[in-house]
Design a protein around this motif. Structure first.
Motif, PDB file in Angstrom:
ATOM      1  N   LEU A 134       0.872  -1.119  -0.028  1.00 42.55           N
ATOM      2  CA  LEU A 134      -0.201  -0.077  -0.077  1.00 42.55           C
ATOM      3  C   LEU A 134       0.960   1.100   0.064  1.00 42.55           C
ATOM      4  O   LEU A 134       1.963   1.349   0.626  1.00 42.55           O
ATOM      5  CB  LEU A 134      -0.952   0.021   1.204  1.00 42.55           C
ATOM      6  N   TYR A 135       0.413   2.049  -0.805  1.00 41.26           N
ATOM      7  CA  TYR A 135       1.264   3.333  -0.927  1.00 41.26           C
ATOM      8  C   TYR A 135       0.638   4.580  -0.102  1.00 41.26           C
ATOM      9  O   TYR A 135      -0.494   4.890  -0.443  1.00 41.26           O
ATOM     10  CB  TYR A 135       1.588   3.564  -2.415  1.00 41.26           C
ATOM     11  N   VAL A 136       1.336   5.083   0.548  1.00 46.03           N
ATOM     12  CA  VAL A 136       0.783   6.172   1.506  1.00 46.03           C
ATOM     13  C   VAL A 136       1.172   7.421   1.002  1.00 46.03           C
ATOM     14  O   VAL A 136       0.406   8.460   0.895  1.00 46.03           O
ATOM     15  CB  VAL A 136       1.350   6.304   3.004  1.00 46.03           C
ATOM     16  N   SER A 137       2.228   7.592   0.511  1.00 45.64           N
ATOM     17  CA  SER A 137       2.885   8.781  -0.437  1.00 45.64           C
ATOM     18  C   SER A 137       3.792   8.228  -1.390  1.00 45.64           C
ATOM     19  O   SER A 137       4.137   7.040  -1.433  1.00 45.64           O
ATOM     20  CB  SER A 137       3.564   9.586   0.540  1.00 45.64           C
ATOM     21  N   LYS A 138       4.612   9.006  -1.985  1.00 47.07           N
ATOM     22  CA  LYS A 138       5.496   8.596  -3.113  1.00 47.07           C
ATOM     23  C   LYS A 138       6.554   8.069  -2.473  1.00 47.07           C
ATOM     24  O   LYS A 138       7.124   6.999  -2.945  1.00 47.07           O
ATOM     25  CB  LYS A 138       6.087   9.789  -3.713  1.00 47.07           C
ATOM     26  N   TYR A 139       6.973   8.337  -1.118  1.00 50.63           N
ATOM     27  CA  TYR A 139       8.341   7.561  -0.542  1.00 50.63           C
ATOM     28  C   TYR A 139       7.777   6.755   0.554  1.00 50.63           C
ATOM     29  O   TYR A 139       8.902   6.013   1.305  1.00 50.63           O
ATOM     30  CB  TYR A 139       9.294   8.591  -0.201  1.00 50.63           C
ATOM     31  N   GLN A 140       6.634   6.398   0.955  1.00 52.56           N
ATOM     32  CA  GLN A 140       6.085   5.668   1.958  1.00 52.56           C
ATOM     33  C   GLN A 140       5.283   4.671   1.808  1.00 52.56           C
ATOM     34  O   GLN A 140       4.542   5.026   0.926  1.00 52.56           O
ATOM     35  CB  GLN A 140       5.590   6.582   3.252  1.00 52.56           C
ATOM     36  N   GLN A 141       5.627   3.416   2.095  1.00 56.72           N
ATOM     37  CA  GLN A 141       4.819   2.148   1.617  1.00 56.72           C
ATOM     38  C   GLN A 141       4.256   1.403   3.018  1.00 56.72           C
ATOM     39  O   GLN A 141       5.179   1.367   3.985  1.00 56.72           O
ATOM     40  CB  GLN A 141       5.460   1.593   0.697  1.00 56.72           C
ATOM     41  N   ILE A 142       3.640   0.622   2.571  1.00 50.66           N
ATOM     42  CA  ILE A 142       3.197  -0.284   3.732  1.00 50.66           C
ATOM     43  C   ILE A 142       3.197  -1.831   3.216  1.00 50.66           C
ATOM     44  O   ILE A 142       2.511  -1.953   2.155  1.00 50.66           O
ATOM     45  CB  ILE A 142       1.543   0.097   4.543  1.00 50.66           C
ATOM     46  N   THR A 143       3.932  -2.500   3.789  1.00 47.71           N
ATOM     47  CA  THR A 143       4.096  -3.925   3.225  1.00 47.71           C
ATOM     48  C   THR A 143       3.238  -4.919   4.127  1.00 47.71           C
ATOM     49  O   THR A 143       3.497  -4.987   5.280  1.00 47.71           O
ATOM     50  CB  THR A 143       5.648  -4.583   3.156  1.00 47.71           C
ATOM     51  N   ILE A 144       2.328  -5.596   3.351  1.00 51.59           N
ATOM     52  CA  ILE A 144       1.344  -6.607   4.146  1.00 51.59           C
ATOM     53  C   ILE A 144       1.426  -7.970   3.401  1.00 51.59           C
ATOM     54  O   ILE A 144       1.389  -8.324   2.328  1.00 51.59           O
ATOM     55  CB  ILE A 144      -0.219  -6.236   3.918  1.00 51.59           C
ATOM     56  N   ASP A 145       1.905  -9.010   4.454  1.00 50.75           N
ATOM     57  CA  ASP A 145       1.963 -10.546   3.947  1.00 50.75           C
ATOM     58  C   ASP A 145       0.636 -11.001   3.640  1.00 50.75           C
ATOM     59  O   ASP A 145      -0.171 -10.970   4.534  1.00 50.75           O
ATOM     60  CB  ASP A 145       2.582 -11.075   5.075  1.00 50.75           C
ATOM     61  N   LEU A 146       0.353 -11.249   2.445  1.00 56.28           N
ATOM     62  CA  LEU A 146      -1.138 -12.034   2.270  1.00 56.28           C
ATOM     63  C   LEU A 146      -1.188 -13.263   2.986  1.00 56.28           C
ATOM     64  O   LEU A 146      -2.372 -13.597   2.883  1.00 56.28           O
ATOM     65  CB  LEU A 146      -1.047 -12.401   0.640  1.00 56.28           C
ATOM     66  N   ASN A 147      -0.202 -14.019   3.462  1.00 52.67           N
ATOM     67  CA  ASN A 147      -0.524 -15.035   4.440  1.00 52.67           C
ATOM     68  C   ASN A 147      -1.012 -14.746   5.647  1.00 52.67           C
ATOM     69  O   ASN A 147      -1.037 -15.858   6.428  1.00 52.67           O
ATOM     70  CB  ASN A 147       0.672 -16.139   4.328  1.00 52.67           C
ATOM     71  N   GLY A 148      -0.791 -13.498   6.159  1.00 49.91           N
ATOM     72  CA  GLY A 148      -1.059 -12.981   7.311  1.00 49.91           C
ATOM     73  C   GLY A 148      -2.416 -13.140   7.859  1.00 49.91           C
ATOM     74  O   GLY A 148      -2.978 -12.867   8.988  1.00 49.91           O
ATOM     75  N   PHE A 149      -3.325 -13.143   6.827  1.00 47.97           N
ATOM     76  CA  PHE A 149      -4.834 -13.308   7.290  1.00 47.97           C
ATOM     77  C   PHE A 149      -5.455 -14.506   7.677  1.00 47.97           C
ATOM     78  O   PHE A 149      -4.878 -15.465   7.426  1.00 47.97           O
ATOM     79  CB  PHE A 149      -5.859 -12.890   5.675  1.00 47.97           C
ATOM     80  N   ASP A 150      -6.358 -14.348   8.452  1.00 46.81           N
ATOM     81  CA  ASP A 150      -7.073 -15.867   9.041  1.00 46.81           C
ATOM     82  C   ASP A 150      -7.490 -16.624   8.141  1.00 46.81           C
ATOM     83  O   ASP A 150      -7.343 -17.866   8.275  1.00 46.81           O
ATOM     84  CB  ASP A 150      -8.333 -15.430  10.048  1.00 46.81           C
ATOM     85  N   SER A 151      -8.140 -16.245   7.014  1.00 46.99           N
ATOM     86  CA  SER A 151      -8.703 -17.119   5.925  1.00 46.99           C
ATOM     87  C   SER A 151      -8.463 -16.465   4.537  1.00 46.99           C
ATOM     88  O   SER A 151      -8.392 -15.166   4.356  1.00 46.99           O
ATOM     89  CB  SER A 151     -10.152 -17.325   6.199  1.00 46.99           C
ATOM     90  N   GLU A 152      -8.887 -17.097   3.729  1.00 50.45           N
ATOM     91  CA  GLU A 152      -8.771 -16.734   2.232  1.00 50.45           C
ATOM     92  C   GLU A 152     -10.033 -15.888   1.871  1.00 50.45           C
ATOM     93  O   GLU A 152      -9.604 -14.821   1.044  1.00 50.45           O
ATOM     94  CB  GLU A 152      -8.893 -18.125   1.160  1.00 50.45           C
ATOM     95  N   GLU A 153     -11.074 -15.979   2.582  1.00 49.68           N
ATOM     96  CA  GLU A 153     -12.237 -15.212   2.613  1.00 49.68           C
ATOM     97  C   GLU A 153     -11.960 -13.707   2.974  1.00 49.68           C
ATOM     98  O   GLU A 153     -12.172 -12.500   2.516  1.00 49.68           O
ATOM     99  CB  GLU A 153     -13.322 -15.541   3.141  1.00 49.68           C
TER     100      GLU A 153
END
Length: 169
Positions: A134-153
């Motif tokens: 996720l991009y907050v600004s041009k120089y700041q980003q948030i990295t989220i692991d897709l395996n970190g969710f409880d379920s596929e839904e």
């Protein structure tokens, strides 16, 4: 709606994700080739060297420029991320709500940090390997692991929410 995600990142993972982004590769090499092109255009009309020597000098200059320039290299990225999160693991806890994302971060450098990002403030998002950036600004980003969710839904619901609320970059 409230969907949780637990992400654990190290500086090696962050470096790998950053280098895998298409924007990084295109920007980095474009700057290098543009600088070499300018120097080649300055040398070429002088006629001081044959064409093959000009090309050889351009290749040598490009190699040195890539090694010595301020363009972010993997080694520099690792050093930067190591300063930001430390040697160990950085734990991120995300809570996706209807109008905002809450983020709690804990690592060696920052024992506890909290931020709230409304979806309207996010400038874009993309999938890189098994991560959502996720991009907050041009120089700041948030990295989220897709395996970190409880379920596929839950993962599919967050992706649908981001598609609806945030413009994809």
């Amino acid at each position: 709606m409230e969907i949780k995600n637990e992400t654990r990142l190290t500086y090696e993972i962050l470096t790998d994700v950053m280098i895998s982004k298409k924007k990084y590769i295109i920007t980095s090499w474009s700057i290098s080739f543009f600088c070499v092109f300018i120097i080649e255009m300055a040398i070429w009309p002088s006629g001081a060297f044959p064409w093959w020597v000009n090309l050889l000098l351009g290749g040598i200059f490009l190699a040195f420029y890539r090694l010595l320039s301020k363009i972010t290299t993997p080694k520099r990225l690792k050093k930067t991320y190591k300063k930001i999160i430390g040697e160990g693991e950085s734990r991120h806890s995300f809570l996706f709500k209807d109008e905002e994302v809450e983020c709690h971060v804990s690592n060696e450098v920052t024992p506890e940090a909290h931020a709230i990002y409304p979806y309207s403030s996010l400038t874009g998002w993309e999938f890189v390997k098994n991560y959502l950036v996720l991009y907050v600004s041009k120089y700041q980003q948030i990295t989220i692991d897709l395996n970190g969710f409880d379920s596929e839904e839950d993962k599919n619901a967050v992706v649908a929410l981001l598609k609806a609320k945030v413009k994809k970059s």
